[in-house]
Design a protein around this motif. Structure first.
Motif, mmCIF file in Angstrom:
data_model
loop_
_atom_site.group_PDB
_atom_site.id
_atom_site.type_symbol
_atom_site.label_atom_id
_atom_site.label_comp_id
_atom_site.label_asym_id
_atom_site.label_seq_id
_atom_site.Cartn_x
_atom_site.Cartn_y
_atom_site.Cartn_z
ATOM 1 N N LYS A 207 0.855 -1.184 0.000
ATOM 2 C CA LYS A 207 0.000 0.000 0.000
ATOM 3 C C LYS A 207 0.896 1.242 0.000
ATOM 4 O O LYS A 207 1.749 1.403 0.873
ATOM 5 C CB LYS A 207 -0.913 0.000 1.216
ATOM 6 N N VAL A 209 0.557 4.275 0.933
ATOM 7 C CA VAL A 209 0.546 5.083 2.156
ATOM 8 C C VAL A 209 1.439 4.461 3.220
ATOM 9 O O VAL A 209 2.203 5.164 3.894
ATOM 10 C CB VAL A 209 -0.898 5.249 2.680
ATOM 11 N N ARG A 267 -2.938 16.923 1.898
ATOM 12 C CA ARG A 267 -1.846 16.216 1.207
ATOM 13 C C ARG A 267 -0.478 16.838 1.494
ATOM 14 O O ARG A 267 0.538 16.142 1.508
ATOM 15 C CB ARG A 267 -2.087 16.223 -0.307
ATOM 16 N N MET A 314 -2.709 8.902 8.607
ATOM 17 C CA MET A 314 -2.873 8.482 7.218
ATOM 18 C C MET A 314 -2.822 6.968 7.102
ATOM 19 O O MET A 314 -3.494 6.380 6.248
ATOM 20 C CB MET A 314 -1.821 9.148 6.331
ATOM 21 N N THR A 315 -2.050 6.313 7.974
ATOM 22 C CA THR A 315 -2.029 4.849 7.975
ATOM 23 C C THR A 315 -3.365 4.304 8.443
ATOM 24 O O THR A 315 -3.928 3.387 7.834
ATOM 25 C CB THR A 315 -0.901 4.335 8.880
ATOM 26 N N SER A 318 -6.097 4.381 5.823
ATOM 27 C CA SER A 318 -5.824 3.783 4.516
ATOM 28 C C SER A 318 -5.753 2.263 4.515
ATOM 29 O O SER A 318 -5.584 1.664 3.451
ATOM 30 C CB SER A 318 -4.507 4.352 3.956
ATOM 31 N N PRO A 381 -2.910 10.852 1.527
ATOM 32 C CA PRO A 381 -4.359 11.092 1.455
ATOM 33 C C PRO A 381 -4.730 12.459 2.015
ATOM 34 O O PRO A 381 -4.068 12.971 2.916
ATOM 35 C CB PRO A 381 -4.935 9.969 2.327
#
Length: 401
Positions: A207, A209, A267, A314-315, A318, A381
């Motif tokens: 992934k 991210v 972002r 963000m983890t 996601s 993200p």
């Protein structure tokens, strides 16, 4: 600060934060205590370095594995097993007479069995608060962990120098057992079950991210490790200056995390926060006086906890809930490797050009981090107005009420 007061009033939040900080407190003590103990026993810093390297390798390798195990056997079982083994290894290092190979083996065991408390608590957080409160909670967590890095080295150095290195290691074992038990027995830990991941081990790194968070964590912690080496080289081990300057560095991170925790994450958030770190570390090269280093490292510190909060948020947003613990394990491994790389690069530069070389290395790590964040900005993200809770799995997951 009113937002944080509201956050801490949420059921279980204050308790779980206090318990996990206590359980993780030995993380700021163990390396230094092992270094002092093995050097005292063997008379060699080189031998002590080998033992520390074994412990670091064990921790880096095991982090994603033990984190993933929590979805297979449950959080409490994994934490209980790893805590018991880690305490036994620390006691062996403290009490058993042995040669260097024995210290290396038990150092490796201690590192490998380090309880994955950090992965556990960041997996539990989304079940404790509303989606609106999750980003500030990650920021508060990243800020308060600086308490570990401010107090723990001071406490263990005081105990080791005044009472001896064996009592220092015994203290670590006691805190590891007591803090671990407090966290493990917390009701919030028992009420959350991580579903077994259906993906192969390591697939979560595919992934973007998670990979970005791992790379950026490597660079950020590499910068911090280089700075720590540079501060010690500039002021020596014996004076107060090194400790005070590093404390100011951590206080800056604490202040930044608390100040920026409520700001929505877009972002460009990672690039902006890493830019603060890069600017502060670049300023250190102007002068190595206590006052200048303190001021410039305070500036750099302001960006650290906010950058870590971006990684965690963000983890979380996601990956599936079943994959969050392993994802945080990989991020932790990246940070451990970054710490080793930053220290190594700084060491070579200190030998070559003096203490300023370490600050050059720290600034370079941070600048590369900014470049990565800017060039890969589309991979981050936009979490503004978004729910940053993990993606639900198909099977139901108990939620704390």
């Amino acid at each position: 600060m009113a937002g944080y007061r509201e956050l801490l009033r949420a059921p279980g939040v204050a308790r779980i934060i206090a318990a996990q900080l206590t359980a993780r407190f030995p993380n700021g003590m163990t390396s230094l205590a092992i270094l002092l103990h093995v050097e005292q026993v063997t008379g060699s810093y080189g031998a002590a370095g080998l033992v520390l390297a074994a412990a670091s390798i064990g921790q880096a390798v095991s982090g994603p594995v033990t984190s993933r195990w929590m979805g297979v056997w449950g959080i409490r079982r994994v934490l209980t097993l790893t805590s018991a083994v880690c305490v036994a290894a620390i006691l062996a290092l403290a009490l058993l007479p042995m040669e260097l190979p024995g210290y290396i083996v038990f150092g490796l065991i201690a590192g490998t069995s380090t309880p994955p408390v950090q992965s556990a608590v960041r997996t539990i957080y989304p079940k404790l608060v509303t989606s609106r409160q999750l980003t500030p909670l990650f920021s508060l967590d990243a800020s308060l962990q600086e308490i570990i890095w401010i107090l723990a080295p001071v406490v263990i150095t005081l105990v080791a120098t005044q009472a001896g290195t064996v009592p220092a290691l015994l203290l670590i074992a006691v805190i590891l057992a007591g803090g671990g038990a407090w966290f493990i027995l917390s009701p919030e830990v028992g009420r959350v079950r991580i579903p077994r991941s259906r993906r192969a081990f390591g697939k979560v790194l595919a992934k973007p991210v998670v990979l970005l968070a791992t790379i950026v964590g490597f660079l950020l912690i590499g910068a911090c490790a280089a700075v720590e080496a540079g501060v010690v080289a500039a002021f020596g081990h014996d004076g107060l200056e090194a400790g005070l300057v590093l404390a100011v560095f951590s206080v800056g991170s604490l202040a930044g995390g608390l100040a920026f925790g409520h700001i929505p994450i877009g972002r460009w958030a990672m690039a902006r926060r890493l830019a603060i770190v890069a600017v502060g570390l670049s300023l250190t090269m102007i002068s190595l006086t206590v006052w200048w280093l303190g001021a410039s490292l305070f500036i750099a510190g302001v960006g650290i906890a906010p950058a870590l909060a971006v990684m965690f948020a963000m983890t979380s947003a996601s990956v599936k809930f079943s994959e969050t613990a392993e994802a945080y394990g990989w991020i932790g491994t990246g940070q451990l490797i970054g710490a080793a790389a930053g220290s190594a690069v700084a060491g070579f530069l200190i030998d070559g050009v003096g203490p300023v070389g370490a600050f050059i290395a720290g600034a370079a790590f941070a600048v590369v981090g900014v470049i990565v964040a800017v060039t890969c900005v589309r991979g981050f993200p936009d979490l503004r107005g978004r729910d940053v809770s993990p993606i639900p799995d198909t099977e139901p997951v108990p939620v704390i009420t």
